[in-house]
Design a protein around this motif. Structure first.
Motif, PDB file in Angstrom:
ATOM      1  N   UNK A  24       5.248   3.750   8.878  1.00  0.00           N
ATOM      2  CA  UNK A  24       4.570   5.049   8.955  1.00  0.00           C
ATOM      3  C   UNK A  24       3.400   5.006   7.982  1.00  0.00           C
ATOM      4  N   UNK A  25       2.209   5.062   8.520  1.00  0.00           N
ATOM      5  CA  UNK A  25       1.021   4.882   7.692  1.00  0.00           C
ATOM      6  C   UNK A  25       0.091   6.080   7.835  1.00  0.00           C
ATOM      7  N   UNK A  26      -0.774   6.217   6.870  1.00  0.00           N
ATOM      8  CA  UNK A  26      -1.829   7.222   6.914  1.00  0.00           C
ATOM      9  C   UNK A  26      -3.085   6.573   7.464  1.00  0.00           C
ATOM     10  N   UNK A  27      -3.666   7.173   8.501  1.00  0.00           N
ATOM     11  CA  UNK A  27      -4.898   6.652   9.081  1.00  0.00           C
ATOM     12  C   UNK A  27      -5.991   7.709   8.965  1.00  0.00           C
ATOM     13  N   UNK A  28      -7.202   7.267   8.741  1.00  0.00           N
ATOM     14  CA  UNK A  28      -8.321   8.200   8.558  1.00  0.00           C
ATOM     15  C   UNK A  28      -8.688   8.864   9.884  1.00  0.00           C
ATOM     16  N   UNK A  29      -9.020  10.145   9.823  1.00  0.00           N
ATOM     17  CA  UNK A  29      -9.422  10.887  11.022  1.00  0.00           C
ATOM     18  C   UNK A  29     -10.873  10.636  11.401  1.00  0.00           C
ATOM     19  N   UNK A  30     -11.680  10.278  10.423  1.00  0.00           N
ATOM     20  CA  UNK A  30     -13.105  10.060  10.660  1.00  0.00           C
ATOM     21  C   UNK A  30     -13.625   9.028   9.666  1.00  0.00           C
ATOM     22  N   UNK A  36      -7.685  14.688   5.310  1.00  0.00           N
ATOM     23  CA  UNK A  36      -8.580  13.689   5.900  1.00  0.00           C
ATOM     24  C   UNK A  36      -7.830  12.622   6.686  1.00  0.00           C
ATOM     25  N   UNK A  37      -6.470  12.669   6.667  1.00  0.00           N
ATOM     26  CA  UNK A  37      -5.671  11.616   7.284  1.00  0.00           C
ATOM     27  C   UNK A  37      -4.598  12.205   8.185  1.00  0.00           C
ATOM     28  N   UNK A  38      -4.117  11.389   9.100  1.00  0.00           N
ATOM     29  CA  UNK A  38      -2.980  11.756   9.941  1.00  0.00           C
ATOM     30  C   UNK A  38      -1.981  10.603   9.906  1.00  0.00           C
ATOM     31  N   UNK A  39      -0.765  10.855  10.348  1.00  0.00           N
ATOM     32  CA  UNK A  39       0.276   9.822  10.322  1.00  0.00           C
ATOM     33  C   UNK A  39       0.321   9.057  11.638  1.00  0.00           C
ATOM     34  N   UNK A  40       0.642   7.783  11.541  1.00  0.00           N
ATOM     35  CA  UNK A  40       0.821   6.943  12.718  1.00  0.00           C
ATOM     36  C   UNK A  40       1.842   5.870  12.378  1.00  0.00           C
ATOM     37  N   UNK A  41       2.530   5.358  13.405  1.00  0.00           N
ATOM     38  CA  UNK A  41       3.463   4.252  13.209  1.00  0.00           C
ATOM     39  C   UNK A  41       2.885   3.026  13.883  1.00  0.00           C
ATOM     40  N   UNK A  42       2.788   1.956  13.144  1.00  0.00           N
ATOM     41  CA  UNK A  42       2.211   0.730  13.685  1.00  0.00           C
ATOM     42  C   UNK A  42       2.723  -0.473  12.917  1.00  0.00           C
ATOM     43  N   UNK A  43       2.669  -1.673  13.533  1.00  0.00           N
ATOM     44  CA  UNK A  43       3.044  -2.882  12.807  1.00  0.00           C
ATOM     45  C   UNK A  43       2.084  -3.107  11.644  1.00  0.00           C
ATOM     46  N   UNK A  44       2.606  -3.685  10.596  1.00  0.00           N
ATOM     47  CA  UNK A  44       1.764  -3.908   9.412  1.00  0.00           C
ATOM     48  C   UNK A  44       2.039  -5.279   8.823  1.00  0.00           C
ATOM     49  N   UNK A  45       2.164  -6.260   9.701  1.00  0.00           N
ATOM     50  CA  UNK A  45       2.464  -7.618   9.252  1.00  0.00           C
ATOM     51  C   UNK A  45       1.402  -8.106   8.269  1.00  0.00           C
ATOM     52  N   UNK A  46       1.867  -8.581   7.123  1.00  0.00           N
ATOM     53  CA  UNK A  46       0.957  -9.118   6.122  1.00  0.00           C
ATOM     54  C   UNK A  46       0.455  -8.098   5.130  1.00  0.00           C
ATOM     55  N   UNK A  55       1.096  -3.065   0.919  1.00  0.00           N
ATOM     56  CA  UNK A  55      -0.223  -2.542   0.593  1.00  0.00           C
ATOM     57  C   UNK A  55      -0.515  -1.190   1.227  1.00  0.00           C
ATOM     58  N   UNK A  56       0.245  -0.828   2.243  1.00  0.00           N
ATOM     59  CA  UNK A  56      -0.029   0.423   2.944  1.00  0.00           C
ATOM     60  C   UNK A  56       0.428   1.622   2.117  1.00  0.00           C
ATOM     61  N   UNK A  57      -0.221   2.753   2.344  1.00  0.00           N
ATOM     62  CA  UNK A  57       0.139   4.015   1.690  1.00  0.00           C
ATOM     63  C   UNK A  57       0.653   4.960   2.772  1.00  0.00           C
ATOM     64  N   UNK A  58       1.858   5.452   2.580  1.00  0.00           N
ATOM     65  CA  UNK A  58       2.448   6.318   3.605  1.00  0.00           C
ATOM     66  C   UNK A  58       2.803   7.699   3.085  1.00  0.00           C
ATOM     67  N   UNK A 110      -8.124   3.798  10.703  1.00  0.00           N
ATOM     68  CA  UNK A 110      -7.807   2.633   9.876  1.00  0.00           C
ATOM     69  C   UNK A 110      -6.705   2.994   8.888  1.00  0.00           C
ATOM     70  N   UNK A 111      -5.634   2.173   8.806  1.00  0.00           N
ATOM     71  CA  UNK A 111      -4.565   2.457   7.838  1.00  0.00           C
ATOM     72  C   UNK A 111      -5.104   2.414   6.406  1.00  0.00           C
ATOM     73  N   UNK A 112      -4.647   3.332   5.602  1.00  0.00           N
ATOM     74  CA  UNK A 112      -5.053   3.379   4.202  1.00  0.00           C
ATOM     75  C   UNK A 112      -4.181   2.424   3.395  1.00  0.00           C
ATOM     76  N   UNK A 113      -4.816   1.522   2.649  1.00  0.00           N
ATOM     77  CA  UNK A 113      -4.091   0.537   1.849  1.00  0.00           C
ATOM     78  C   UNK A 113      -4.335   0.787   0.366  1.00  0.00           C
ATOM     79  N   UNK A 114      -3.455   0.241  -0.437  1.00  0.00           N
ATOM     80  CA  UNK A 114      -3.517   0.507  -1.882  1.00  0.00           C
ATOM     81  C   UNK A 114      -4.818   0.026  -2.496  1.00  0.00           C
ATOM     82  N   UNK A 115      -5.382  -1.067  -1.954  1.00  0.00           N
ATOM     83  CA  UNK A 115      -6.621  -1.565  -2.542  1.00  0.00           C
ATOM     84  C   UNK A 115      -7.863  -0.860  -1.997  1.00  0.00           C
ATOM     85  N   UNK A 116      -7.671   0.155  -1.136  1.00  0.00           N
ATOM     86  CA  UNK A 116      -8.799   0.961  -0.653  1.00  0.00           C
ATOM     87  C   UNK A 116      -9.133   2.090  -1.613  1.00  0.00           C
ATOM     88  N   UNK A 117      -8.237   2.352  -2.564  1.00  0.00           N
ATOM     89  CA  UNK A 117      -8.405   3.529  -3.419  1.00  0.00           C
ATOM     90  C   UNK A 117      -8.279   3.171  -4.896  1.00  0.00           C
TER      91      UNK A 117
END
Length: 255
Positions: A131-137, A149-159, A163-166, A184-191
């Motif tokens: 379960x990841x946070x993805x940007x709306x725009x 600014x984000x919505x939730x989505x479920x997706x594979x996150x291999x690798x 790093x993902x933020x949920x 785009x999924x929000x990752x720890x190194x994006x912030x």
């Protein structure tokens, strides 16, 4: 006889050339390995912090049952290898900031822990779904982000499982360090932690909380800082220097 000697010299020259090329390749290979080793050693301090933080968080009430990742620290900070086990403290229960202490060599650092729930799996492919946070725009670098600014989505996150933020609650007082495209999924190194106190600004400092008294004073910030970070301050009245931990915009506390 002369012809034989010339042939031997030519053969020797060819051998020397081959040996020289092999030696140069060997030297280059060792140089590359040395560089890789240096790079690995530079990262080992942060990797050790990451591993010990995950072990600590696994038994801490605020993070138990969640996948924990240490958010990247300020690139100007070098995380030194600690010769003893790191000590962790969670001074702000509702915030991701965690204090990390090393006794040898002596240093301390505030880091943010990002956490998410244990992932489910896709019933058809068997891949872990996160379960990841993805940007709306499209979000630009330097944007101070918020959950809206984000919505939730479920997706594979291999690798990038670690790093993902949920958790949208972790977005408070954070800003982007790079552009983020839609979905785009929000990752720890994006912030990184947003700057809440800037050098030269007036800061409201409290002291004595939890000790039966409370004192409020005004001080000047001598350096920038984000939530949970310790910065140097100067008492506006006495001119004395002190250290305070940032608790909000232009606010800090001392123990």
């Amino acid at each position: 006889m002369t012809m034989q000697m010339l042939c031997l010299k030519n053969a020797d020259t060819q051998r020397l050339k081959r040996w020289g090329m092999a030696l140069a390749a060997c030297v280059l290979s060792h140089a590359q390995l040395g560089f890789a080793a240096d790079s690995a050693s530079m990262d080992s301090g942060f990797e050790a912090l990451q591993k010990q933080a995950q072990q600590w968080a696994s038994s801490h009430p605020s993070f138990r049952g969640k996948q924990v990742q240490v958010a990247p620290v300020d690139p100007r900070i070098t995380v030194q290898n600690c010769q003893q086990n790191l000590q962790f403290e969670h001074p702000f229960p509702n915030q991701p900031a965690v204090r990390v202490r090393c006794a040898q060599p002596a240093w301390q650092l505030f880091v943010n822990l990002t956490a998410g729930p244990t992932p489910s799996r896709d019933t058809t492919s068997g891949q872990a779904l996160h379960r990841v946070l993805v940007s709306k725009e499209l979000l630009k670098r330097g944007t101070v982000i918020s959950p809206s600014m984000f919505s939730y989505a479920e997706m594979p996150a291999a690798g990038m499982e670690n790093q993902i933020i949920s958790d949208a609650n972790l977005l408070k007082n954070m800003e982007l360090v790079r552009d983020l495209t839609p979905n785009t999924p929000l990752r720890s190194y994006d912030v990184k932690t947003a700057v809440l106190v800037k050098r030269g600004q007036e800061v409201l400092v409290t002291a004595g909380e939890g000790q039966g008294f409370s004192i409020t004073m005004r001080a000047e910030a001598l350096q920038d800082g984000g939530l949970g970070e310790q910065i140097r301050l100067k008492n506006s009245e006495s001119g004395r220097s002190l250290y305070g931990v940032i608790t909000g915009p232009n606010a800090a506390k001392v123990k």
